[in-house]
Write a protein that holds these residues in place. Structure first.
Motif, PDB file in Angstrom:
ATOM      1  N   LEU A  25     -23.847  32.205  -1.154  1.00 28.07           N
ATOM      2  CA  LEU A  25     -24.728  31.057  -1.180  1.00 28.07           C
ATOM      3  C   LEU A  25     -24.962  30.732  -2.459  1.00 28.07           C
ATOM      4  CD1 LEU A  25     -27.713  32.214   1.393  1.00 28.07           C
ATOM      5  CD2 LEU A  25     -25.714  30.672   1.766  1.00 28.07           C
ATOM      6  N   CYS A  26     -25.116  31.290  -3.563  1.00 26.50           N
ATOM      7  CA  CYS A  26     -24.857  30.643  -4.657  1.00 26.50           C
ATOM      8  C   CYS A  26     -23.637  29.976  -5.061  1.00 26.50           C
ATOM      9  CB  CYS A  26     -24.991  31.792  -5.784  1.00 26.50           C
ATOM     10  SG  CYS A  26     -26.895  32.438  -5.762  1.00 26.50           S
ATOM     11  N   GLU A  27     -22.549  30.560  -4.647  1.00 28.69           N
ATOM     12  CA  GLU A  27     -21.235  29.967  -5.105  1.00 28.69           C
ATOM     13  C   GLU A  27     -21.154  28.600  -4.263  1.00 28.69           C
ATOM     14  OE1 GLU A  27     -17.896  32.368  -4.635  1.00 28.69           O
ATOM     15  OE2 GLU A  27     -19.096  34.171  -5.469  1.00 28.69           O
ATOM     16  N   LEU A  28     -21.549  28.494  -2.909  1.00 29.10           N
ATOM     17  CA  LEU A  28     -21.514  27.326  -2.236  1.00 29.10           C
ATOM     18  C   LEU A  28     -22.447  26.253  -2.762  1.00 29.10           C
ATOM     19  CD1 LEU A  28     -21.701  28.637   1.518  1.00 29.10           C
ATOM     20  CD2 LEU A  28     -19.697  27.587   0.426  1.00 29.10           C
ATOM     21  N   HIS A  29     -23.475  26.642  -3.281  1.00 23.68           N
ATOM     22  CA  HIS A  29     -24.408  25.697  -3.662  1.00 23.68           C
ATOM     23  C   HIS A  29     -23.816  25.283  -5.035  1.00 23.68           C
ATOM     24  CE1 HIS A  29     -28.070  23.671  -5.208  1.00 23.68           C
ATOM     25  NE2 HIS A  29     -28.012  24.382  -6.331  1.00 23.68           N
ATOM     26  N   GLU A  30     -23.320  26.180  -6.128  1.00 16.95           N
ATOM     27  CA  GLU A  30     -22.578  25.578  -7.235  1.00 16.95           C
ATOM     28  C   GLU A  30     -21.513  24.661  -6.819  1.00 16.95           C
ATOM     29  OE1 GLU A  30     -21.702  29.186  -9.433  1.00 16.95           O
ATOM     30  OE2 GLU A  30     -23.814  29.706  -9.656  1.00 16.95           O
ATOM     31  N   LEU A  31     -20.761  24.871  -5.965  1.00 21.83           N
ATOM     32  CA  LEU A  31     -19.552  23.970  -5.483  1.00 21.83           C
ATOM     33  C   LEU A  31     -20.079  22.696  -4.998  1.00 21.83           C
ATOM     34  CD1 LEU A  31     -17.323  26.140  -3.422  1.00 21.83           C
ATOM     35  CD2 LEU A  31     -16.788  25.068  -5.608  1.00 21.83           C
ATOM     36  N   GLY A  32     -21.480  22.577  -4.687  1.00 27.03           N
ATOM     37  CA  GLY A  32     -22.019  21.253  -4.476  1.00 27.03           C
ATOM     38  C   GLY A  32     -22.086  20.972  -2.574  1.00 27.03           C
ATOM     39  N   VAL A  33     -21.889  22.370  -1.981  1.00 24.83           N
ATOM     40  CA  VAL A  33     -22.211  22.159  -0.483  1.00 24.83           C
ATOM     41  C   VAL A  33     -23.511  22.269  -0.279  1.00 24.83           C
ATOM     42  CG1 VAL A  33     -21.582  23.647   1.658  1.00 24.83           C
ATOM     43  CG2 VAL A  33     -19.846  23.547  -0.141  1.00 24.83           C
ATOM     44  N   LYS A  34     -24.050  21.499   0.693  1.00 25.82           N
ATOM     45  CA  LYS A  34     -25.425  21.503   1.159  1.00 25.82           C
ATOM     46  C   LYS A  34     -25.652  22.709   1.972  1.00 25.82           C
ATOM     47  CE  LYS A  34     -26.015  16.514   1.002  1.00 25.82           C
ATOM     48  NZ  LYS A  34     -26.181  15.588   1.933  1.00 25.82           N
ATOM     49  N   LEU A  35     -27.022  23.294   1.470  1.00 27.50           N
ATOM     50  CA  LEU A  35     -27.250  24.462   2.395  1.00 27.50           C
ATOM     51  C   LEU A  35     -28.535  24.356   3.293  1.00 27.50           C
ATOM     52  CD1 LEU A  35     -27.333  27.293  -0.318  1.00 27.50           C
ATOM     53  CD2 LEU A  35     -25.661  26.576   0.935  1.00 27.50           C
ATOM     54  N   SER A  36     -28.231  24.587   4.420  1.00 30.66           N
ATOM     55  CA  SER A  36     -29.324  24.265   5.520  1.00 30.66           C
ATOM     56  C   SER A  36     -30.125  25.621   6.170  1.00 30.66           C
ATOM     57  CB  SER A  36     -28.734  23.570   6.645  1.00 30.66           C
ATOM     58  OG  SER A  36     -29.591  23.378   7.640  1.00 30.66           O
ATOM     59  N   MET A  37     -31.281  25.660   6.129  1.00 30.26           N
ATOM     60  CA  MET A  37     -31.842  26.977   6.637  1.00 30.26           C
ATOM     61  C   MET A  37     -32.150  26.635   8.283  1.00 30.26           C
ATOM     62  SD  MET A  37     -35.364  28.924   6.148  1.00 30.26           S
ATOM     63  CE  MET A  37     -34.790  30.058   5.067  1.00 30.26           C
ATOM     64  N   ASP A  38     -31.407  27.437   9.179  1.00 27.27           N
ATOM     65  CA  ASP A  38     -31.488  27.104  10.621  1.00 27.27           C
ATOM     66  C   ASP A  38     -32.679  27.638  11.189  1.00 27.27           C
ATOM     67  OD1 ASP A  38     -30.836  25.642  12.831  1.00 27.27           O
ATOM     68  OD2 ASP A  38     -29.021  27.000  13.277  1.00 27.27           O
ATOM     69  N   ASP A  39     -33.269  27.238  12.278  1.00 23.92           N
ATOM     70  CA  ASP A  39     -34.163  28.040  13.024  1.00 23.92           C
ATOM     71  C   ASP A  39     -35.426  28.258  12.376  1.00 23.92           C
ATOM     72  OD1 ASP A  39     -32.362  27.824  15.265  1.00 23.92           O
ATOM     73  OD2 ASP A  39     -31.559  29.991  15.056  1.00 23.92           O
ATOM     74  N   PHE A  40     -35.771  27.380  11.475  1.00 26.52           N
ATOM     75  CA  PHE A  40     -36.870  27.732  10.598  1.00 26.52           C
ATOM     76  C   PHE A  40     -38.360  28.045  11.421  1.00 26.52           C
ATOM     77  CE2 PHE A  40     -40.638  26.591   8.201  1.00 26.52           C
ATOM     78  CZ  PHE A  40     -40.573  27.366   7.064  1.00 26.52           C
ATOM     79  N   GLY A  41     -38.998  29.154  10.961  1.00 24.69           N
ATOM     80  CA  GLY A  41     -40.160  29.410  11.725  1.00 24.69           C
ATOM     81  C   GLY A  41     -40.193  30.639  12.807  1.00 24.69           C
ATOM     82  N   THR A  42     -38.881  31.017  12.898  1.00 18.01           N
ATOM     83  CA  THR A  42     -38.744  32.006  14.200  1.00 18.01           C
ATOM     84  C   THR A  42     -38.513  33.392  13.226  1.00 18.01           C
ATOM     85  OG1 THR A  42     -36.398  31.730  13.994  1.00 18.01           O
ATOM     86  CG2 THR A  42     -37.490  30.378  15.557  1.00 18.01           C
ATOM     87  N   GLY A  43     -38.444  33.599  12.003  1.00 23.16           N
ATOM     88  CA  GLY A  43     -38.250  34.840  11.147  1.00 23.16           C
ATOM     89  C   GLY A  43     -39.522  34.995  10.696  1.00 23.16           C
ATOM     90  N   TYR A  44     -39.486  36.281   9.788  1.00 17.61           N
ATOM     91  CA  TYR A  44     -40.631  36.643   9.263  1.00 17.61           C
ATOM     92  C   TYR A  44     -40.932  36.500   7.716  1.00 17.61           C
ATOM     93  CZ  TYR A  44     -40.320  39.765  13.190  1.00 17.61           C
ATOM     94  OH  TYR A  44     -40.538  40.403  14.307  1.00 17.61           O
ATOM     95  N   SER A  45     -40.001  35.711   6.890  1.00 14.79           N
ATOM     96  CA  SER A  45     -39.895  35.713   5.448  1.00 14.79           C
ATOM     97  C   SER A  45     -39.689  34.163   5.061  1.00 14.79           C
ATOM     98  CB  SER A  45     -39.417  36.805   4.555  1.00 14.79           C
ATOM     99  OG  SER A  45     -39.904  37.992   4.924  1.00 14.79           O
TER     100      SER A  45
END
Length: 137
Positions: A25-45
Motif C-alpha cells: 500500500l505504501c508503494e502504491l501510494h508513492e507511485l501515485g495510485v489512489k487508495l480506496s477503502m471498500d466496504d467501510f463500516g463492516t469491520g472492527y478497526s
C-alpha cells in the motif's frame, strides 16, 4: 499515469496484518495510485486504518445505504461517515444505490459519488463502450 488508477482494499484484508500488505500500500501510494477503502463500516478497526494508511477514497458499504431513507440510524451513520471522510480529505462513494430517493438524499448529504443498480446492472467491458445512462422513471 498511475494517478488514473484506484486500488480498492477491504478492511478484512487489512485486518490480516501482514507487513507485505503495508509495504504494498505504501508503494502504491508513492507511485501515485489512489487508495480506496471498500466496504467501510463492516469491520472492527475502520478508524485506525484511516489514520494508518494514505487513503484517498472511502466507500460506504451498501448495507448502510439500503435503509438510508427509512432508518434514522442508517441515515445518521452515513451523514457522520461523509462528514468524517471529508474532514480527512477523502472522497466518498456510496455503494448499492438502487433508488432515486437514495440518490437524492446522498446528494443532499454531500456524498461525492454513487454507484449501484439505479444506474445500471453489471455490464461487460464491450457493453460499457456503447453504454448511455438514462434516468430511471
Amino acid at each position: 499515469m498511475p494517478d488514473r488508477l484506484e486500488f480498492e482494499i477491504t478492511e478484512g484484508v487489512l485486518m490480516i496484518g501482514k507487513s507485505y500488505i503495508d509495504d504494498a500500500l505504501c508503494e502504491l501510494h508513492e507511485l501515485g495510485v489512489k487508495l480506496s477503502m471498500d466496504d467501510f463500516g463492516t469491520g472492527y478497526s475502520s478508524l485506525s486504518y484511516l489514520r494508518q494508511y494514505s487513503f484517498d477514497v472511502l466507500k460506504i458499504d451498501r448495507s448502510f445505504i439500503n435503509g438510508i431513507n427509512v432508518k434514522r440510524e442508517d441515515r445518521n451513520l452515513v451523514t457522520a461517515t461523509i462528514a468524517m471522510a471529508h474532514s480527512l480529505g477523502l472522497s466518498v462513494v456510496a455503494e448499492g444505490v438502487e433508488t432515486r430517493e437514495q440518490l437524492d438524499l446522498l446528494e443532499e448529504l454531500g456524498c461525492d459519488i454513487a454507484q449501484g443498480f439505479y444506474f445500471s446492472k453489471p455490464i461487460s467491458a464491450k457493453e460499457l463502450i456503447s453504454f448511455k445512462y438514462t434516468e430511471s422513471p
